[in-house]
Design a protein around this motif. Sequence first.
Motif, short mmCIF file in Angstrom:
data_model
loop_
_atom_site.label_atom_id
_atom_site.label_comp_id
_atom_site.label_asym_id
_atom_site.label_seq_id
_atom_site.Cartn_x
_atom_site.Cartn_y
_atom_site.Cartn_z
N VAL A 1 5.15 -8.25 0.56
CA VAL A 1 3.78 -8.58 0.97
C VAL A 1 2.78 -7.76 0.15
CG1 VAL A 1 2.12 -8.42 2.88
CG2 VAL A 1 4.41 -9.32 3.31
N ALA A 2 3.04 -6.47 0.06
CA ALA A 2 2.14 -5.59 -0.70
C ALA A 2 2.05 -6.02 -2.16
CB ALA A 2 2.62 -4.14 -0.60
N ASP A 3 3.17 -6.44 -2.72
CA ASP A 3 3.18 -6.87 -4.12
C ASP A 3 2.27 -8.08 -4.33
OD1 ASP A 3 4.20 -6.58 -6.80
OD2 ASP A 3 5.36 -8.42 -6.43
N TYR A 4 2.33 -9.05 -3.45
CA TYR A 4 1.45 -10.22 -3.58
C TYR A 4 -0.02 -9.83 -3.42
CZ TYR A 4 4.79 -14.00 -3.93
OH TYR A 4 5.75 -14.86 -4.39
N LEU A 5 -0.30 -8.96 -2.46
CA LEU A 5 -1.69 -8.58 -2.20
C LEU A 5 -2.26 -7.67 -3.28
CD1 LEU A 5 -1.40 -7.91 1.61
CD2 LEU A 5 -2.38 -9.92 0.49
N ASP A 6 -1.40 -6.97 -3.99
CA ASP A 6 -1.85 -6.01 -5.00
C ASP A 6 -1.94 -6.61 -6.39
OD1 ASP A 6 -2.83 -3.44 -5.16
OD2 ASP A 6 -0.93 -2.60 -5.83
N SER A 7 -1.76 -7.92 -6.51
CA SER A 7 -1.84 -8.55 -7.83
C SER A 7 -3.27 -8.46 -8.37
CB SER A 7 -1.41 -10.02 -7.75
OG SER A 7 -2.39 -10.78 -7.05
N ASP A 8 -3.40 -8.53 -9.68
CA ASP A 8 -4.73 -8.51 -10.31
C ASP A 8 -5.60 -9.63 -9.76
OD1 ASP A 8 -3.97 -6.36 -11.88
OD2 ASP A 8 -3.52 -7.58 -13.64
N HIS A 9 -5.00 -10.80 -9.58
CA HIS A 9 -5.77 -11.94 -9.07
C HIS A 9 -6.35 -11.65 -7.69
CE1 HIS A 9 -6.95 -16.00 -8.00
NE2 HIS A 9 -6.30 -15.81 -6.86
N MET A 10 -5.51 -11.17 -6.77
CA MET A 10 -5.97 -10.94 -5.40
C MET A 10 -7.00 -9.81 -5.35
SD MET A 10 -4.66 -13.24 -3.48
CE MET A 10 -4.70 -12.66 -1.78
N ARG A 11 -6.82 -8.79 -6.15
CA ARG A 11 -7.82 -7.72 -6.17
C ARG A 11 -9.14 -8.20 -6.74
NH1 ARG A 11 -5.94 -3.60 -9.41
NH2 ARG A 11 -4.13 -4.83 -9.99
N ALA A 12 -9.09 -9.18 -7.67
CA ALA A 12 -10.33 -9.76 -8.20
C ALA A 12 -11.01 -10.66 -7.17
CB ALA A 12 -10.02 -10.56 -9.47
N VAL A 13 -10.23 -11.35 -6.38
CA VAL A 13 -10.79 -12.22 -5.33
C VAL A 13 -11.43 -11.39 -4.23
CG1 VAL A 13 -10.17 -13.85 -3.48
CG2 VAL A 13 -9.23 -14.15 -5.77
N PHE A 14 -10.87 -10.22 -3.94
CA PHE A 14 -11.35 -9.37 -2.85
C PHE A 14 -11.92 -8.06 -3.40
CE2 PHE A 14 -8.51 -12.20 -0.63
CZ PHE A 14 -9.16 -12.41 0.58
N PRO A 15 -13.08 -8.14 -4.06
CA PRO A 15 -13.67 -6.90 -4.57
C PRO A 15 -14.17 -6.03 -3.43
CG PRO A 15 -15.23 -8.69 -4.80
CD PRO A 15 -13.94 -9.30 -4.31
N ARG A 16 -14.05 -4.76 -3.62
CA ARG A 16 -14.52 -3.78 -2.63
C ARG A 16 -16.04 -3.96 -2.45
NH1 ARG A 16 -12.03 1.67 -1.96
NH2 ARG A 16 -10.59 0.76 -3.43
N PRO A 17 -16.53 -3.89 -1.21
CA PRO A 17 -17.98 -3.98 -1.01
C PRO A 17 -18.70 -2.95 -1.87
CG PRO A 17 -16.85 -4.05 1.09
CD PRO A 17 -15.81 -3.73 0.04
N GLY A 18 -19.72 -3.40 -2.53
CA GLY A 18 -20.44 -2.54 -3.46
C GLY A 18 -20.01 -2.76 -4.89
N ASN A 19 -18.88 -3.46 -5.11
CA ASN A 19 -18.40 -3.81 -6.45
C ASN A 19 -18.61 -5.30 -6.71
OD1 ASN A 19 -17.57 -1.21 -6.68
ND2 ASN A 19 -15.40 -1.64 -6.47
#
Length: 168
Positions: A141-159
Amino acid sequence: METLLARLDRIAGGRHAAYTVPDEGRAHPRTRRAFAVVGWLLAAELVIGLSAVVVAVVLTLDGVTVAFPVWMRSVIVLGMTVTLFYFSWRAQKGYYWAYSRLRLFAKIFPVVTLVIAAIPGLYPLWMVTEQIVFSLILIGVADYLDSDHMRAVFPRPGNQGTTGDVRA
């Protein structure tokens, strides 16, 4: 119902509870596919957790004493899995806080689980095996959520500068 969920989101999400990511990232096929796989992995976690309870009940009915830590572990796994389903559902709706919590817990729970499983004599072999399988699935689960794509879809507030940077 949405009012209750908004209150629950406020408690779980804190100051960023209302922050959602853009729709185009959530609708992207890679995002939908990642959440589909995460859903199946969490369903497997639920089956494993329910199986642990069933094994404990069957052993108890057969006259075997099942230690208190086994019962606690079984209940905690089910509770954690339900919580992870909630986070996944809210993350699919675009809530950053839910994605962030799901990603964090998918990384932390396996470590905690494996450390506890390594304590000699705390759990029977079948429970240790269950904990190892549980951890491996959560690492997936962590591997899927930590992909470059998913991190780009879910930018940290303020980013928000990275918002919309959805890699194909």
